[in-house]
Design an enzyme around this catalytic site. Sequence first.
Site: not given
Ligand code: SER
Length: 324
Positions: A12-13, A37, A50, A140, A144
Amino acid sequence: METIVLVIGANGQLGSVLTESLKQKFGSSNVIASDLRPREGYEGSFEIIDATDINRIEEVVVRYNVTQIYHLAAILSAKGEETPLRTWDINMKTLFNVLEVSRQHNIDRVFFPSSIAVFGEGAPLEHTPNNACLDPATVYGISKAAGENWAQYYFLRYGLDVRSIRYPGVIGYQSLPGGGTTDYAVDIYHKAVLGEEFSCFLEEDATLPMIFMQDAIRATLELMDAPKEDINIRTSYNIAGISFSPAEVAAEIRTLYPNFKIKYDPDFRQEIAARWPKSIDDSAASKDWGWKPEFDLESITNTMIQKLKEKYKTGSKNQATLML
Ligand code: SER
């Protein structure tokens, strides 16, 4: 005790850059990268995991004698809204799996990223304090906020040393974000360097807290290095970098590209952004483990543009190839 690190979500980023920093810190052979992957061209130990499969996490932890886990896999704010229940399932299940394996195998330290997305309308928009009301409006953010409390629960109940940061939007040249509300602040630099007009999905004055990748990685490593007794917050620490709006970053880009054009075409992500803080009070992180950001909008812009120019000169124009 030798530190052996497992990174979950290493493609990921943040994961792709953090993995390289962890390799520098602990030695390449002591870091195991993992994701759904494989990563083409990755040098080092890489396992397909996974994270919804607890047995698979356990297998890798046991095989390598892992002592630290960085659990970065999650579906972000904008993407998460497409399939709310699936997002909740994945974000929570993967966290529970990591917490359970960590507890059962006496993992020394766990890192769990949280986000400014935990805040909602009930929190002050400016200098949002660490202990502000959490009433997130995205799945999301809800995952969190719940995850932070579960992290604290595992610390209080089992003594598991879980540490967490609420990241602002992360801006880096090394990798691309995926599915977030703050992603525009990376994309805008790519468009500037490519000489293209940028269409922004947020309004021009949508100020959000942001942080440069280098600062975000340093914060993570500093938190994970801090003595256990200094960590007074076991939910998650606010950290601030800088705050800016799309209009402000566009103006900064114009100091280098005077003809840079931006148009505004806000979509559902504007509603998400409108409920998030504009700036963050990170005094607890600074007091407990000495957090201090280094990059401001000018230095971020100069670095992003210089690095992306180099990348586009040597590579193809396909942004996907910019992934590490
Ligand atoms: N950068 C993330 C988002 O925009 C925030 O944690 O979902």
